[in-house]
Design a protein around this motif. Structure first.
Motif, PDB file in Angstrom:
ATOM      1  N   THR A 220     -18.423 -72.268-101.816  1.00 59.69           N
ATOM      2  CA  THR A 220     -19.059 -70.967-101.611  1.00 59.69           C
ATOM      3  C   THR A 220     -18.427 -69.935-102.530  1.00 59.69           C
ATOM      4  O   THR A 220     -17.408 -70.169-103.162  1.00 59.69           O
ATOM      5  CB  THR A 220     -18.915 -70.494-100.151  1.00 59.69           C
ATOM      6  OG1 THR A 220     -17.541 -70.157 -99.900  1.00 59.69           O
ATOM      7  CG2 THR A 220     -19.363 -71.571 -99.175  1.00 59.69           C
ATOM      8  N   MET A 221     -19.049 -68.754-102.571  1.00 60.62           N
ATOM      9  CA  MET A 221     -18.519 -67.641-103.361  1.00 60.62           C
ATOM     10  C   MET A 221     -18.097 -66.522-102.415  1.00 60.62           C
ATOM     11  O   MET A 221     -18.754 -66.286-101.396  1.00 60.62           O
ATOM     12  CB  MET A 221     -19.593 -67.134-104.335  1.00 60.62           C
ATOM     13  CG  MET A 221     -19.171 -65.923-105.135  1.00 60.62           C
ATOM     14  SD  MET A 221     -20.400 -65.494-106.385  1.00 60.62           S
ATOM     15  CE  MET A 221     -20.227 -66.926-107.455  1.00 60.62           C
ATOM     16  N   ASP A 222     -17.013 -65.849-102.758  1.00 57.74           N
ATOM     17  CA  ASP A 222     -16.528 -64.732-101.953  1.00 57.74           C
ATOM     18  C   ASP A 222     -17.576 -63.621-101.966  1.00 57.74           C
ATOM     19  O   ASP A 222     -17.955 -63.110-103.024  1.00 57.74           O
ATOM     20  CB  ASP A 222     -15.206 -64.219-102.521  1.00 57.74           C
ATOM     21  CG  ASP A 222     -14.512 -63.228-101.591  1.00 57.74           C
ATOM     22  OD1 ASP A 222     -15.201 -62.567-100.800  1.00 57.74           O
ATOM     23  OD2 ASP A 222     -13.277 -63.122-101.673  1.00 57.74           O
ATOM     24  N   ILE A 223     -18.043 -63.218-100.800  1.00 58.53           N
ATOM     25  CA  ILE A 223     -19.112 -62.223-100.689  1.00 58.53           C
ATOM     26  C   ILE A 223     -18.663 -60.858-101.215  1.00 58.53           C
ATOM     27  O   ILE A 223     -19.495 -60.004-101.534  1.00 58.53           O
ATOM     28  CB  ILE A 223     -19.585 -62.115 -99.215  1.00 58.53           C
ATOM     29  CG1 ILE A 223     -20.941 -61.401 -99.121  1.00 58.53           C
ATOM     30  CG2 ILE A 223     -18.545 -61.416 -98.367  1.00 58.53           C
ATOM     31  CD1 ILE A 223     -21.571 -61.471 -97.748  1.00 58.53           C
ATOM     32  N   GLN A 224     -17.347 -60.643-101.338  1.00 58.76           N
ATOM     33  CA  GLN A 224     -16.849 -59.367-101.851  1.00 58.76           C
ATOM     34  C   GLN A 224     -16.806 -59.310-103.379  1.00 58.76           C
ATOM     35  O   GLN A 224     -16.623 -58.238-103.955  1.00 58.76           O
ATOM     36  CB  GLN A 224     -15.447 -59.099-101.305  1.00 58.76           C
ATOM     37  CG  GLN A 224     -15.399 -58.965 -99.791  1.00 58.76           C
ATOM     38  CD  GLN A 224     -14.013 -58.636 -99.302  1.00 58.76           C
ATOM     39  OE1 GLN A 224     -13.499 -57.547 -99.531  1.00 58.76           O
ATOM     40  NE2 GLN A 224     -13.385 -59.581 -98.621  1.00 58.76           N
ATOM     41  N   PHE A 247     -32.620 -62.981-101.828  1.00 61.23           N
ATOM     42  CA  PHE A 247     -31.516 -62.643-100.936  1.00 61.23           C
ATOM     43  C   PHE A 247     -32.052 -62.768 -99.513  1.00 61.23           C
ATOM     44  O   PHE A 247     -32.813 -61.910 -99.054  1.00 61.23           O
ATOM     45  CB  PHE A 247     -31.031 -61.213-101.182  1.00 61.23           C
ATOM     46  CG  PHE A 247     -30.357 -61.002-102.515  1.00 61.23           C
ATOM     47  CD1 PHE A 247     -28.986 -61.182-102.645  1.00 61.23           C
ATOM     48  CD2 PHE A 247     -31.085 -60.633-103.637  1.00 61.23           C
ATOM     49  CE1 PHE A 247     -28.348 -60.988-103.859  1.00 61.23           C
ATOM     50  CE2 PHE A 247     -30.466 -60.438-104.860  1.00 61.23           C
ATOM     51  CZ  PHE A 247     -29.087 -60.629-104.970  1.00 61.23           C
ATOM     52  N   ASP A 248     -31.675 -63.847 -98.812  1.00 63.14           N
ATOM     53  CA  ASP A 248     -32.297 -64.073 -97.501  1.00 63.14           C
ATOM     54  C   ASP A 248     -31.608 -63.300 -96.374  1.00 63.14           C
ATOM     55  O   ASP A 248     -32.183 -63.110 -95.308  1.00 63.14           O
ATOM     56  CB  ASP A 248     -32.363 -65.569 -97.179  1.00 63.14           C
ATOM     57  CG  ASP A 248     -30.995 -66.173 -96.895  1.00 63.14           C
ATOM     58  OD1 ASP A 248     -29.980 -65.535 -97.238  1.00 63.14           O
ATOM     59  OD2 ASP A 248     -30.949 -67.294 -96.342  1.00 63.14           O
ATOM     60  N   THR A 249     -30.367 -62.845 -96.603  1.00 60.94           N
ATOM     61  CA  THR A 249     -29.657 -62.056 -95.587  1.00 60.94           C
ATOM     62  C   THR A 249     -28.901 -60.924 -96.290  1.00 60.94           C
ATOM     63  O   THR A 249     -27.667 -60.885 -96.274  1.00 60.94           O
ATOM     64  CB  THR A 249     -28.673 -62.942 -94.795  1.00 60.94           C
ATOM     65  OG1 THR A 249     -27.903 -63.731 -95.721  1.00 60.94           O
ATOM     66  CG2 THR A 249     -29.400 -63.866 -93.836  1.00 60.94           C
ATOM     67  N   PHE A 250     -29.631 -60.018 -96.908  1.00 61.42           N
ATOM     68  CA  PHE A 250     -28.994 -58.963 -97.695  1.00 61.42           C
ATOM     69  C   PHE A 250     -28.158 -58.035 -96.817  1.00 61.42           C
ATOM     70  O   PHE A 250     -27.200 -57.427 -97.283  1.00 61.42           O
ATOM     71  CB  PHE A 250     -30.051 -58.153 -98.449  1.00 61.42           C
ATOM     72  CG  PHE A 250     -29.476 -57.293 -99.538  1.00 61.42           C
ATOM     73  CD1 PHE A 250     -28.947 -57.865-100.680  1.00 61.42           C
ATOM     74  CD2 PHE A 250     -29.442 -55.913 -99.419  1.00 61.42           C
ATOM     75  CE1 PHE A 250     -28.394 -57.083-101.685  1.00 61.42           C
ATOM     76  CE2 PHE A 250     -28.900 -55.119-100.418  1.00 61.42           C
ATOM     77  CZ  PHE A 250     -28.373 -55.716-101.554  1.00 61.42           C
ATOM     78  N   GLY A 251     -28.505 -57.946 -95.535  1.00 64.51           N
ATOM     79  CA  GLY A 251     -27.728 -57.116 -94.626  1.00 64.51           C
ATOM     80  C   GLY A 251     -26.283 -57.561 -94.507  1.00 64.51           C
ATOM     81  O   GLY A 251     -25.385 -56.747 -94.262  1.00 64.51           O
ATOM     82  N   GLU A 252     -26.032 -58.866 -94.692  1.00 62.55           N
ATOM     83  CA  GLU A 252     -24.656 -59.372 -94.644  1.00 62.55           C
ATOM     84  C   GLU A 252     -23.841 -58.841 -95.825  1.00 62.55           C
ATOM     85  O   GLU A 252     -22.656 -58.518 -95.700  1.00 62.55           O
ATOM     86  CB  GLU A 252     -24.660 -60.901 -94.674  1.00 62.55           C
ATOM     87  CG  GLU A 252     -25.324 -61.557 -93.477  1.00 62.55           C
ATOM     88  CD  GLU A 252     -24.469 -61.480 -92.224  1.00 62.55           C
ATOM     89  OE1 GLU A 252     -23.256 -61.209 -92.366  1.00 62.55           O
ATOM     90  OE2 GLU A 252     -24.999 -61.670 -91.126  1.00 62.55           O
ATOM     91  N   ILE A 253     -24.474 -58.754 -96.993  1.00 62.01           N
ATOM     92  CA  ILE A 253     -23.793 -58.209 -98.165  1.00 62.01           C
ATOM     93  C   ILE A 253     -23.491 -56.728 -97.951  1.00 62.01           C
ATOM     94  O   ILE A 253     -22.392 -56.251 -98.258  1.00 62.01           O
ATOM     95  CB  ILE A 253     -24.655 -58.410 -99.428  1.00 62.01           C
ATOM     96  CG1 ILE A 253     -24.850 -59.909 -99.691  1.00 62.01           C
ATOM     97  CG2 ILE A 253     -24.011 -57.749-100.647  1.00 62.01           C
ATOM     98  CD1 ILE A 253     -25.758 -60.220-100.859  1.00 62.01           C
TER      99      ILE A 253
END
Length: 307
Positions: A220-224, A247-253
């Protein structure tokens, strides 16, 4: 070059200003966040020398404000920091950093690094323009010139445009993806979920998945790491004929990186794409204000999945 110094220490302001003026630069100073925003708007600097702490304001917060309407090519930052602080490696605006206390040569070297990078970029752009096929009777028609037909048009979609789906749970976005898969587009799904779970919704050969996690666990890639994420998405776009980025869950970003930096990443991707590309964004509307929704829809079209 036009350079703005943003630092609340008057003595440091004067030291840096003297160094830069002696090198022939046009220099202005700002001692507060509000003054920095105003000076960037009025002075339109090429480079900002920014302290990591300006009064009670965090330098990175100031950076998000002064860069809101500018790309990393238009506004380059040299970060001043303490010796124990780490300079972020994923912020596209920060081109160089210097530890305090610094020497005159440190400042001059940082600016020369930026100037050399600019010259390299200009050379590459010139070569691309020189090698670009000329228009004429025998100009080869690209795929982007060919109008879409079939399922996309029937469902009110156009390849090359970008769409947002407001939904609390990402269901409609997967039906949206299927429309592009059927039209033989190349799909990348950026998700905070598990890659395997996403792929199981489709044929394994149909899509690529960029899976995000809080610490960039294996696979995976670090979301930050927004800078790295942006680079990976651009690489996908450049490497495919008909790219579609989802982007299927842009709210998480948004939850991890904040609304300003998340929107900035989208703006950079959409304005800096090298070829026609569709972006599809699924986001929970409850995490957005009306102003946020208006900003998001400035570059996207709301798409409602037909039940």
């Amino acid at each position: 070059m036009k350079i703005l110094i943003v630092d609340d220490n008057v003595a440091i302001q004067e030291i840096i200003k003297d160094i830069l003026v002696d090198e022939g630069h046009n220099v202005r100073v700002a001692g507060t966040a509000a003054e920095a925003v105003q000076k960037v708007s009025d002075f339109n600097p090429d480079v900002v020398v920014l302290d990591s702490k300006v009064g009670d304001d965090d330098g990175f917060h100031i950076l998000s404000e002064i860069s809101a309407d500018r790309t990393p090519e238009e506004l380059k930052v040299i970060l001043l920091k303490g010796g124990t602080e780490l300079a972020p490696t994923d912020n596209p605006y920060i081109k160089a950093s210097m530890d305090k206390p610094f020497r005159s040569s440190d400042m001059i070297d940082a600016l020369r690094t930026i100037q050399e990078a600019d010259r390299t970029e200009e050379t590459v752009s010139t070569e691309k323009a020189r090698n670009k096929p000329k228009k004429g009777l025998f100009r080869r028609r690209s795929k982007d010139d060919v109008p879409m037909d079939g399922t996309l048009e029937e469902d009110g979609l156009t390849f090359g445009r970008s769409y947002v789906i407001f939904e609390q749970v990402p269901r409609g976005i997967y039906r949206f993806v299927n429309l592009f898969i059927q039209d033989k587009c190349d799909v990348l799904i950026v998700t905070a979920g598990k890659a395997k779970a996403v792929k199981e919704r489709f044929s394994y050969d149909s899509i690529e998945v960029l899976s995000l996690s809080g610490r960039g666990k294996s696979g995976t890639m670090d979301i930050q790491e927004l800078g790295t994420m942006t680079a990976n998405i651009r690489h996908f776009i450049e490497g495919h004929e008909r790219p579609v980025v989802i982007f299927d869950t842009f709210g998480e970003i948004i939850a991890v990186d904040g609304i300003n930096m998340s929107f900035l990443m989208l703006q950079q991707l959409m304005s800096g794409k090298s070829r026609a590309c569709t972006f599809g964004i699924s986001v929970d509307p409850t995490v957005l204000t009306k102003k946020d929704m208006a900003i998001l829809m400035h570059n996207t079209i709301e798409y409602k999945i037909q039940e």
